[in-house]
Structure formats: C-alpha cells, structure tokens
Motif scaffolding. Structure first.
Motif, PDB file in Angstrom:
ATOM      1  N   GLY A 189     131.061  -7.450  78.197  1.00 14.02           N
ATOM      2  CA  GLY A 189     130.975  -8.559  77.136  1.00 14.02           C
ATOM      3  C   GLY A 189     130.107  -9.394  77.238  1.00 14.02           C
ATOM      4  N   PHE A 190     129.066  -9.327  77.858  1.00 15.51           N
ATOM      5  CA  PHE A 190     127.698 -10.498  78.267  1.00 15.51           C
ATOM      6  C   PHE A 190     127.012 -10.367  77.011  1.00 15.51           C
ATOM      7  N   PRO A 191     126.789 -11.800  76.425  1.00 20.99           N
ATOM      8  CA  PRO A 191     125.779 -11.829  75.309  1.00 20.99           C
ATOM      9  C   PRO A 191     124.403 -11.486  76.024  1.00 20.99           C
ATOM     10  N   ALA A 192     123.445 -10.902  75.481  1.00 20.35           N
ATOM     11  CA  ALA A 192     122.098 -10.745  76.023  1.00 20.35           C
ATOM     12  C   ALA A 192     121.068 -10.625  74.767  1.00 20.35           C
ATOM     13  N   ASP A 193     120.210 -11.524  74.997  1.00 19.62           N
ATOM     14  CA  ASP A 193     119.015 -11.344  74.173  1.00 19.62           C
ATOM     15  C   ASP A 193     117.820 -10.668  74.496  1.00 19.62           C
ATOM     16  N   GLN A 194     117.911 -10.640  76.017  1.00 23.72           N
ATOM     17  CA  GLN A 194     116.725  -9.941  76.886  1.00 23.72           C
ATOM     18  C   GLN A 194     117.327  -9.785  77.913  1.00 23.72           C
ATOM     19  N   VAL A 195     116.652  -8.444  78.537  1.00 27.32           N
ATOM     20  CA  VAL A 195     117.069  -7.980  79.905  1.00 27.32           C
ATOM     21  C   VAL A 195     115.866  -7.606  80.770  1.00 27.32           C
ATOM     22  N   LEU A 196     115.616  -7.971  81.626  1.00 27.45           N
ATOM     23  CA  LEU A 196     114.442  -7.543  82.220  1.00 27.45           C
ATOM     24  C   LEU A 196     114.726  -7.183  83.925  1.00 27.45           C
ATOM     25  N   CYS A 197     114.440  -6.089  84.290  1.00 28.86           N
ATOM     26  CA  CYS A 197     114.658  -5.509  85.748  1.00 28.86           C
ATOM     27  C   CYS A 197     113.230  -5.800  86.378  1.00 28.86           C
ATOM     28  N   GLY A 198     113.373  -5.294  87.704  1.00 30.46           N
ATOM     29  CA  GLY A 198     111.914  -4.946  88.416  1.00 30.46           C
ATOM     30  C   GLY A 198     111.165  -6.186  88.974  1.00 30.46           C
ATOM     31  N   LEU A 199     111.803  -7.272  88.671  1.00 32.03           N
ATOM     32  CA  LEU A 199     111.029  -8.379  88.901  1.00 32.03           C
ATOM     33  C   LEU A 199     111.247  -8.976  90.396  1.00 32.03           C
ATOM     34  N   ASP A 200     110.031  -9.406  90.997  1.00 32.56           N
ATOM     35  CA  ASP A 200     110.037  -9.789  92.446  1.00 32.56           C
ATOM     36  C   ASP A 200     110.387 -11.663  92.227  1.00 32.56           C
ATOM     37  N   ARG A 201     110.448 -12.266  93.215  1.00 39.07           N
ATOM     38  CA  ARG A 201     110.636 -13.678  93.227  1.00 39.07           C
ATOM     39  C   ARG A 201     109.830 -14.238  92.255  1.00 39.07           C
ATOM     40  N   GLN A 202     108.397 -14.185  92.441  1.00 42.04           N
ATOM     41  CA  GLN A 202     107.438 -14.758  91.693  1.00 42.04           C
ATOM     42  C   GLN A 202     107.514 -14.431  90.098  1.00 42.04           C
ATOM     43  N   GLY A 203     107.686 -13.017  90.021  1.00 42.30           N
ATOM     44  CA  GLY A 203     107.904 -12.704  88.599  1.00 42.30           C
ATOM     45  C   GLY A 203     109.241 -13.207  87.977  1.00 42.30           C
ATOM     46  N   LYS A 204     110.461 -13.504  88.598  1.00 44.97           N
ATOM     47  CA  LYS A 204     111.355 -14.190  88.145  1.00 44.97           C
ATOM     48  C   LYS A 204     111.031 -15.586  87.640  1.00 44.97           C
ATOM     49  N   ALA A 205     110.347 -16.112  88.701  1.00 44.45           N
ATOM     50  CA  ALA A 205     110.088 -17.651  88.567  1.00 44.45           C
ATOM     51  C   ALA A 205     109.229 -17.829  87.249  1.00 44.45           C
TER      52      ALA A 205
END
Length: 191
Positions: free
Chosen positions: A92-108
């Motif tokens: 039941g989580f709302p999600a407009d976007q989901v991104l996987c495979g990101l390292d720390r720099q990518g997440k930042a």
C-alpha cells in the motif's frame, strides 16, 4: 514537490531478515554479505520477505495526499526493480517513481538534482552525511550503525539538521501536528 525515500531499512525491515538468516551485526553498515548477494535468487527472495515498518505506508500516503510526490531511490540491484514495485504495491505504498541500482552518489544526485527533494528518508550514515546540507529535511531512520554519524570531509553534524526517528508513527505525528488543516481533519475523524 518530491520526497525521496530509501527502501531497505527505511520502509522495509530488511535488517530483520538479515539477522534471521545470517545473524548480521546491526552496528556495522553495510551488512557484511557476499558481493552481489541481493542479485542472487536467495537475495531477491530475502528482499521480498522483508516486512514494512508499521505506519510507513500510511505516513507516506498522508504526505502524498498533501500533494507531495513520492520517489523511492534504492541501492537494490536493477534486477530487483520489478519485485520492489510489486512489494510497494502489495503493502500500500504510494509511488510516483521507483529507482533501483543506484550507488550513494547516484542516490544523492537523484535526490538533490533530478528530484530537488524537499525531504529525504534514509538510513545510510554515509549518504546522510553527503545530503546533510543539500536537502531541506533529512529524516534518518534510527539504527545502531548510524548513531555515530561520520564527520566526512570537513562536514560537521548539526543535530538540528537531522530528524532522527525510530518509528514511522513519529513521522506521522510530526506531519499532522505541523499541518493545522490536516490536524483539524484528523481530529474530526476521531470524534
């Protein structure tokens, strides 16, 4: 306005599964696992089994109802994107976007540049240090491994800049009490 949310150990209690399966210590980050573990069948199944933290989905739904867009930014491998989307939907989580495979720099970069997030929910102490002065609100899910936040390259931790929380009910209460219209609406529902 975007809110960026980490998945593992922020909304999904992956640590509980890691403790059950491997007896990993919770004072070390990241957990000492074989490289690429979460891309294996066993690792993907472990991610699927993780339970959501109580009130996480409801709190993020409240934020979505207030007009915020919710993006999940995860270091889960790209192979886990489909199961992550399904896990979020199932719980039941709302999600407009989901991104996987990101390292720390990518997440930042996604949180600060692409999304220009007004709030980030995270558990990684190193990423939190990188985001500290780059986002308006940094919420840190409390774990033994992030209680002694690293200083980094000249960074100084300012306790007022990090909103540490143990339970999503604390976040929910903060959202409600900081929004008088929402507080009044919830008060009427309780009558």
């Amino acid at each position: 306005m975007w809110i960026a949310v980490d998945v593992d150990n922020t909304v999904a209690n992956t640590n509980l599964e890691l403790v059950r399966r491997f007896s990993v210590p919770l004072n070390k980050y990241p957990a000492p696992l074989p490289p690429g573990f979460f891309s294996t069948q066993e690792g993907l199944k472990l991610l699927q089994r993780a339970e959501p933290f109580p009130r996480a989905a409801e709190t993020l739904k409240t934020l979505a109802d207030l007009g915020y867009r919710i993006a999940y930014i995860s270091s889960r491998p790209g192979d886990a994107l489909f199961l992550t989307v399904r896990w979020l939907q199932k719980h039941g989580f709302p999600a407009d976007q989901v991104l996987c495979g990101l390292d720390r720099q990518g997440k930042a970069e996604v949180a600060t540049q692409e999304l220009q997030a007004v709030a980030v929910f995270e558990d990684d102490p190193v990423l939190a240090a990188a985001l500290l002065n780059k986002v308006p609100a940094l919420w840190l899910k409390d774990w033994p491994y992030n209680r002694k936040l690293p200083a980094g390259k000249g960074a100084r931790w300012n306790a007022e800049r990090v909103i540490r929380f143990r339970a999503w009910s604390e976040v929910e209460k903060a959202v409600v009490t900081s929004n008088p219209d929402l507080a009044a609406l919830i008060g009427k529902k309780g009558e």
